[in-house]
Enzyme design. Structure first.
Site, PDB file in Angstrom:
ATOM      1  N   CYS A 114       0.865  -1.084   0.077  1.00  0.00           N
ATOM      2  CA  CYS A 114      -0.192  -0.449   0.052  1.00  0.00           C
ATOM      3  C   CYS A 114       0.505   1.428  -0.067  1.00  0.00           C
ATOM      4  O   CYS A 114       1.506   2.079  -1.078  1.00  0.00           O
ATOM      5  CB  CYS A 114      -1.092  -0.338   0.659  1.00  0.00           C
ATOM      6  SG  CYS A 114      -2.134   1.051   0.957  1.00  0.00           S
ATOM      7  N   HIS A 212      -4.151  -4.547   0.383  1.00  0.00           N
ATOM      8  CA  HIS A 212      -3.243  -5.280   1.594  1.00  0.00           C
ATOM      9  C   HIS A 212      -3.740  -6.824   1.462  1.00  0.00           C
ATOM     10  O   HIS A 212      -4.606  -7.360   2.082  1.00  0.00           O
ATOM     11  CB  HIS A 212      -4.702  -4.944   3.027  1.00  0.00           C
ATOM     12  CG  HIS A 212      -4.280  -3.292   2.926  1.00  0.00           C
ATOM     13  ND1 HIS A 212      -3.350  -2.890   3.941  1.00  0.00           N
ATOM     14  CD2 HIS A 212      -4.763  -1.581   2.324  1.00  0.00           C
ATOM     15  CE1 HIS A 212      -3.059  -1.205   3.914  1.00  0.00           C
ATOM     16  NE2 HIS A 212      -3.980  -1.144   2.661  1.00  0.00           N
ATOM     17  N   GLU A 214      -2.395  -8.731   3.922  1.00  0.00           N
ATOM     18  CA  GLU A 214      -2.569  -8.587   5.117  1.00  0.00           C
ATOM     19  C   GLU A 214      -3.352  -9.288   5.375  1.00  0.00           C
ATOM     20  O   GLU A 214      -4.206  -9.883   6.449  1.00  0.00           O
ATOM     21  CB  GLU A 214      -1.626  -7.837   6.021  1.00  0.00           C
ATOM     22  CG  GLU A 214      -1.990  -6.651   6.101  1.00  0.00           C
ATOM     23  CD  GLU A 214      -1.910  -5.575   5.347  1.00  0.00           C
ATOM     24  OE1 GLU A 214      -1.452  -6.111   3.949  1.00  0.00           O
ATOM     25  OE2 GLU A 214      -2.374  -5.010   5.374  1.00  0.00           O
TER      26      GLU A 214
END
Ligand code: MN
Length: 236
Positions: A114, A212, A214
């Site tokens: 990001c 993202h 994660e």
């Protein structure tokens, strides 16, 4: 040998159990790297750490850059043009730029997520769209949305994720790459052509993604595969 990965932290003012300000890294990054077999260690955004960036990176096996607020437009030669810019921090910009440049110089694997992708581009001389809503017909289409990503089939990111159309890519950004930095190539785009993935064209494994991974890596194999590919690149 367990891969040990450096992750620059952010100033955090609302931690519990700490007297005063603290520095933080997102738990999801550490857990995604842990599932891939690695360990994350934080670098604090203070002057002495910034000065020691070259030595610091030399002692680690790879680097992750996490999401966060906006980069000061002065870092890419512009004045702030949008009232939507938020969260600028000189220490965050300084540390992340120093760590990325050191990692590229030393050819250590980097996963830049990001804001991380944006600062990778800025560290190498590129520029950003300061506010996507000013250049896109649908300005909200990247803000806390799941949108399609189309990856280049021969890219490192596609090789890691084992797909050219990863499922569950969480988009949460209001800026994006405008002018691509020398040395980077575009390896993924959104349906509206916004740049969503880049890699370095001559280093071992320098990968940036605008979404993202994660956020969904605990349940979505495509997203976890990106962390697995990053950690595997260290082992190679
Ligand atoms: Mn997006």
């Amino acid at each position: 040998m367990t891969p040990i990965i450096l992750l620059p932290g952010k100033l955090t003012t609302n931690s519990q159990g700490v007297r005063g300000d603290s520095f933080s890294t997102g738990r999801r990054y550490s857990e995604a790297v842990a599932r891939a077999g690695g360990v994350v260690v934080q670098a604090q955004p203070i002057e002495q750490t910034i000065k020691a960036a070259n030595e610091l990176v030399a002692r680690f096996d790879g680097v992750i850059i996490q999401g966060g607020g906006d980069i000061d437009p002065n870092r890419y030669g512009q004045q702030p043009r949008s009232t939507s810019i938020y969260g600028i921090s000189a220490e965050h910009d300084d540390l992340e730029i120093a760590v990325i440049r050191a990692a590229i110089e030393q050819d250590k694997p980097v996963l830049a997520i990001c804001r991380g992708l944006q600062i990778l581009n800025v560290a190498l001389g590129g520029t950003l769209h300061q506010h996507l809503a000013d250049v896109l017909a649908d300005g909200e289409s990247h803000w806390d949305k799941y949108h399609e990503i189309k990856l280049e089939s021969t890219s490192r990111v596609a090789e890691a994720m084992k797909t050219i159309s990863p499922k569950q890519s969480h988009s949460f950004h209001h800026q994006a790459i405008d002018k691509l930095a020398p040395g980077l190539v575009v390896t993924g785009r959104a349906p509206d052509q916004t740049i969503e993935a880049v890699e370095h064209n001559s280093k071992k494994w320098i990968v940036g993604v605008q979404w993202h991974p994660e956020d969904d890596a605990d349940t979505e194999p495509d997203q976890q595969n990106l962390f697995n590919g990053f950690v595997n690149a260290i082992a190679r």
